[in-house]
Structures are given as C-alpha cells and as structure tokens.
Design an enzyme around this catalytic site. Structure first.
Site, PDB file in Angstrom:
ATOM      1  N   GLY A 272       0.823  -1.200   0.000  1.00 42.63           N
ATOM      2  CA  GLY A 272       0.000   0.000   0.000  1.00 42.63           C
ATOM      3  C   GLY A 272       0.860   1.255   0.000  1.00 42.63           C
ATOM      4  O   GLY A 272       1.958   1.296  -0.566  1.00 42.63           O
ATOM      5  N   SER A 273       0.372   2.289   0.672  1.00 46.15           N
ATOM      6  CA  SER A 273       0.970   3.625   0.543  1.00 46.15           C
ATOM      7  C   SER A 273       2.363   3.760   1.131  1.00 46.15           C
ATOM      8  O   SER A 273       3.069   4.726   0.821  1.00 46.15           O
ATOM      9  CB  SER A 273       0.043   4.664   1.174  1.00 46.15           C
ATOM     10  OG  SER A 273      -1.170   4.737   0.451  1.00 46.15           O
ATOM     11  N   THR A 274       2.794   2.817   1.993  1.00 46.46           N
ATOM     12  CA  THR A 274       4.183   2.889   2.459  1.00 46.46           C
ATOM     13  C   THR A 274       5.151   2.738   1.293  1.00 46.46           C
ATOM     14  O   THR A 274       6.314   3.117   1.386  1.00 46.46           O
ATOM     15  CB  THR A 274       4.470   1.798   3.512  1.00 46.46           C
ATOM     16  OG1 THR A 274       4.109   0.520   2.976  1.00 46.46           O
ATOM     17  CG2 THR A 274       3.690   2.061   4.790  1.00 46.46           C
ATOM     18  N   ASN A 275       4.640   2.190   0.180  1.00 48.52           N
ATOM     19  CA  ASN A 275       5.476   1.986  -0.999  1.00 48.52           C
ATOM     20  C   ASN A 275       5.645   3.259  -1.826  1.00 48.52           C
ATOM     21  O   ASN A 275       6.477   3.311  -2.730  1.00 48.52           O
ATOM     22  CB  ASN A 275       4.850   0.888  -1.867  1.00 48.52           C
ATOM     23  CG  ASN A 275       5.832   0.307  -2.875  1.00 48.52           C
ATOM     24  OD1 ASN A 275       6.859  -0.237  -2.487  1.00 48.52           O
ATOM     25  ND2 ASN A 275       5.514   0.425  -4.157  1.00 48.52           N
ATOM     26  N   LYS A 276       4.876   4.309  -1.510  1.00 51.08           N
ATOM     27  CA  LYS A 276       4.936   5.542  -2.302  1.00 51.08           C
ATOM     28  C   LYS A 276       6.285   6.238  -2.202  1.00 51.08           C
ATOM     29  O   LYS A 276       6.650   7.023  -3.077  1.00 51.08           O
ATOM     30  CB  LYS A 276       3.814   6.490  -1.881  1.00 51.08           C
ATOM     31  CG  LYS A 276       2.422   5.996  -2.293  1.00 51.08           C
ATOM     32  CD  LYS A 276       1.311   6.869  -1.741  1.00 51.08           C
ATOM     33  CE  LYS A 276      -0.058   6.341  -2.160  1.00 51.08           C
ATOM     34  NZ  LYS A 276      -1.175   7.085  -1.549  1.00 51.08           N
TER      35      LYS A 276
END
Length: 575
Positions: free
Chosen positions: A290-294
């Site tokens: 999810g957004s931790t990958n951004k």
C-alpha cells in the site's frame, strides 16, 4: 538250556555308542573353540560392550546485552526397565513415580506393563529430583545424564528464536538456522557391562569427549523486544485483527533491535501449539504494502529529475487507468498539490501522475534496487522474497496501482529496510540479526558488518525525509505517530488484502513505517496489522503502535531530541 549273554559283545556295543557320543561332543567342542571361536568371542564382546552417547552442552542464545533468551541446563532422564521391575512392586513403583513427577498413575503403569522393553523414558527432571527418586531404591528405575533447553522469556521473540526437538537439535527459527554453531559435537564412551548392566571393573573402555556448542549473541534488545510485543499484541486484540508484526531497526547498522509478532509462540509449550504459530511472520508473510510503498515511487521520480518537491500536480479524486477508474485515498474536490503534498497526504492519483513521468522500466528498476523481489539476505529462517513482476508483464491497471503499492507483495522486513535506506541517506545496509558468536575458547567474535549499497542519492533521501516529516504533521495522514519533543518522519499504508481462503481481496493491511529523530535518524520502526475488524486505515490502526514502540525505544536507547526546528514544507500550490 539257559544261554547267558555275551558280556564282551555288550561292552563292545557300549563302547561304540560312547565313542559316537563323545565324538559328537568333541566335534562340537572343536567347532566352538576352534572353527567358530572368533564368531562367539565377537558376539560375547558385542553383548558386553556398550556404547554411550555423551551429550554436548548446547550453546546459549542471548540478546545484545548478554541476557539469555535460550539456555541449556543439566537434567536427568528418568527411565524404567519393565523387565527388571519386581512384579509385586509394580503398583508401588507407579505410585511413587506418579507422585514425584506429577503424572497420572495410569500413564506410568502403562509404561511398566510392557515387559518386552528394557528402556522406557518417563520424564526429564532436575538432578535433585532424580536423586530423590533413586533414593527409593526400586529395582528397574534409573536415570541418565542429559541437557534440557529452557527459554526464560517464554514467548519473548518466540517465533524468531525457535525451539529444539527431543534429540536436542533445532527444529525452527534461529535454533535451526544456527544449529551447527549451537549444537557442538556429542562425545562417545564405550564400556563393558555385565548381564544386569553393571560396569565390569578393569575392562577396556574408550571415550571421545564432547565439544560444547558455541553461544550466539543477537542484535535484539530484550527490553525493546518486550515493548514491541506488548504493543502489537494489545493492538491486534483491540482491533480484532488476525495477526500483526513490529520491526525495530538501527538506521546506521541495519541491525534488528526487535522483531515481534502477534500472536507470538510460547517456547515452553511449543508442542501444544499449531504449526501456523511457529512462523516468523515478520519475514515469512507477504502482503501488498500500500501507501508505504509511495516513497519508492517518490525516489524514482526525484532521481530521474522529472519531479522536484515543489512540482505542482492538479489532482482529481479519481483517474482512469486502462479499463479501470481508480479513486484517490480519500474523496476531495480537484486540488493543486506539490509533490511534497502528494506524499504527505498520501494521494494515489498524485502518485500515479508522478509515476507516469518516470516510466515503468525506471520504477521497476528502483523497486529492485530497494530490494523488492529478492530475499533481504539477512539469514532469517523462512524469509521470503515477495513478488515483483517484470515491468513488461504489468497490466494496464498495474502500471498505476504498483505506484501506490498494490500489485506487488513484500515482507515486513523488506519494508523496514526501505525506510532504513532513506533514513541512512540513501545507503541500504543488509539487515542482520546476529551480533556475533563465541569461539572455542569462549571469546566473543563479532559478526561481519552488513553489506552497504548506495540505492539513491543523499539529496533525494533528504528530500523524501522532509516529505515524510510533513506526513506526520497536522495536514498529513500520520499525525497519530507524532512524538512530543521529537521530529518524526513516517508514512501510513492501507492496502486491500489478498486472501487465498476467499480467492480474492478480503479485508485490509494497515501499516506505518517511520524513523526518528527525523533530522538525525537512529531508529526505524515498522508496524503491520493484518485484517483488522475495527477500523482499517494505517493512520489510525498502525500509527499508534509505531508511537508506543518508538517512544519506548528512544528512551531505552537514551536517544535525545535534536532540538532543531523542522523545515517548512509546502503542501498546496499558492501556500
């Protein structure tokens, strides 16, 4: 006339018979003492000579400060020889052993009933207890020397440490991973015994002394590990989640300071636990980040030069990707966000727009450089590589979803390593868990330092850190992770969770990853909660766990605030 027998003939017949019988005996004697003597001598020796294993003491597993997490203590194995137990005393023997060992009398009686067996193990006890049992003087009850593995912390780092089997060899976790170092080498003793098992004095005996196992010192801090386990266990219970994991990592060395899972494995009762509880989920479970990958998409965009932190994006609350319409992380009117604002507010649409400026090949290369798609190389038992498909195989929608962490899979350790890389100025240090071992003389030998790899430039890492600091601010999604007095950088993550049981996406994965102090990073903390039932956003579910664990770790490691003021980060155009 009466005819008398012929005595000479009777004597001749008797002599012939005696000669025949004696010749048989003589032949047998010649066979036994002449022809087959070596065979019978060997068989007699085989029956007299007994080989005994002299167990080696298994090395200890300690935390970074030398506190024992797994240790070996002397013990005695109580056994019975049912054949040798006096029949009239069987009931008394069973009653005595049941009382001394706290076992059901029927269980002991069943062991005594099979008189075909000469050695039946009953229990492993302390030497003092064994001495008390033997003082009863019952024939057929004995003890042998052995070692027993103990885990003082119970479930402290249970899935990480693992356990040993009845033979003293590791079966899971670090006990299995480092079994050769810990186990040492058993010795052997050969002696001659009589019929009842007593040793025959003045007979030949040989022995090979055991080589004791060496100790393994971990990078784990016992106190921080306890705090991490407590925090994740409480949140998993409070949210009705399926599982959870927490990792604490030293930014500068890549060493793991804590690795906790919930539910955790009680090492003192592992035999009564299902095998799914033996797994170290922090390195074995894969999930879509999810957004931790951004932050990786941000790194690719900044490194390519296509985007700067002040670059303005016009962000709608939805975007079309091939045949799908993807929505933003939260509904909103069209707004103009800087790239820093895109990261701070965790905008899916803004992240996709930035990824389009980078291109699929460049984004895939950056993901690979951060360690996705390969095992972290830390030597953890059961660690997985996750899934990173080739960019050439990405579907139309994957070209968008991968940018914000859906369509790839990672482990908690891989995610923690990403944030260690950013916090360390763009240099990835291979994660490690073993600080060192002892040598044959008991001296401590440090392990080799983790491999250092430049992943992104120092400037890029600094700019992303400032974006992540804004993400923990008032306008960011991770405000619940802020710590009074400290500058904190971090990122929330909320991803749909693939579940093989329902053959699709069922539930969510809530994450938060960050580091502190933001301007002089020392520690990374990652919290992952799988399938929570009461809420599902990373900012509300995982961020509080990060705050508890990071606060404790900073105090435990005596890391003070830097006292510096955070820089101004512009979130929206025109501000």
């Amino acid at each position: 006339m009466l005819r008398l027998g012929n005595p000479g003939r009777r004597i001749s017949i008797g002599l012939i018979a005696m000669t025949f019988v004696l010749s048989i005996f003589a032949g047998r004697l010649v066979q036994l003492q002449g022809l087959d003597s070596k065979v019978y001598m060997a068989e007699a020796a085989r029956q007299r000579v007994q080989e005994e294993r002299i167990p080696a003491r298994r090395g200890s597993i300690t935390d970074v400060n030398g506190h024992e997490l797994a240790l070996t203590v002397e013990a005695r194995e109580i056994f019975v020889d049912p054949y040798d137990v006096v029949p009239e005393q069987r009931d008394k023997v069973a009653a005595m052993l049941a009382a001394e060992l706290g076992r059901p009398k029927q269980e002991i009686a069943a062991k005594l009933a099979d008189t075909r067996k000469r050695y039946v193990p009953v229990a492993s006890v302390e030497p003092i207890r064994a001495e008390k049992i033997l003082k009863h003087g019952y024939k057929g009850v004995g003890s042998t020397h052995e070692y027993r593995r103990e885990y003082p912390g119970g479930d402290l780092a249970g899935t990480l440490i693992g356990f040993v089997g009845d033979d003293g060899n590791g079966l899971s976790g670090l006990e299995l991973q480092h079994n050769k170092v810990l186990a040492g080498r058993d010795g052997q003793q050969t002696i001659e015994t009589g019929r009842d098992g007593q040793r025959i004095p003045m007979t030949r005996s040989t022995s090979r002394q055991p080589v004791e196992g060496r100790d393994v010192r971990l990078t784990i801090d016992r106190d921080v590990q306890w705090a991490a386990q407590k925090a994740i266990a409480e949140q998993v219970e409070a949210t009705g989640a399926r599982t959870g994991s927490v990792i604490v990592m030293d930014v500068r060395t890549g060493q793991v300071v804590a690795m906790a899972n919930a539910p955790e494995l009680d090492l003192e009762d592992w035999e009564n636990t299902t095998e799914d509880r033996w797994v170290n989920r922090a390195v074995a479970d894969v999930f879509e980040p999810g957004s931790t990958n951004k932050v990786i998409t941000a790194a690719a965009a900044l490194e390519s030069g296509a985007v700067r932190p002040e670059t303005v994006f016009t962000v709608d609350d939805e975007i079309r990707c091939a045949d799908r319409v993807l929505r933003d992380s939260h509904p909103h009117p069209t707004e103009k966000l800087t790239f820093s604002g895109v990261v701070a507010t965790s905008s899916n649409v803004g992240t996709i727009l930035a990824a389009r400026k980078v291109g699929d090949a460049k984004l895939h290369e950056t993901l690979r450089r951060f360690g996705f798609g390969t095992r972290p190389g830390a030597g953890f038992y059961g660690e997985e590589a996750g899934l990173l498909p080739s960019w050439k195989d990405w579907s139309g929608s994957q070209r968008c979803t991968i940018a914000y962490g859906q369509g790839i899979s990672v482990t908690a350790l891989q995610t923690a390593s990403v944030y260690q890389t950013i916090a360390n100025g763009g240099v990835r240090v291979t994660p490690s868990i073993v600080a060192g071992t002892t040598d044959a003389g008991g001296a401590f030998v440090p392990a080799a330092e983790g491999k250092r790899t430049r992943v992104i430039g120092e400037r890029t890492a600094r700019e992303i850190s400032q974006m992540l600091e804004a993400a923990v601010g008032a306008e960011g999604t991770g405000e619940l992770a802020s710590i009074d007095g400290y500058r904190v950088a971090g990122k929330t993550g909320t991803a749909m969770r693939y579940d093989a049981a329902c053959q699709g996406y069922c539930g969510y994965t809530a994450t938060f990853a960050g580091f502190a102090p933001a301007d002089k990073p020392r520690l990374v903390v990652l919290a992952v909660i799988q399938d929570p039932r009461k809420g599902h956003y990373g900012g509300e579910i995982a961020a509080p766990v990060f705050k508890k664990v990071m606060t404790f770790a900073l105090k435990s490691k005596k890391i003070p605030p830097t006292g510096a003021e955070p820089p101004e980060v512009r979130i929206r155009a025109g501000e």
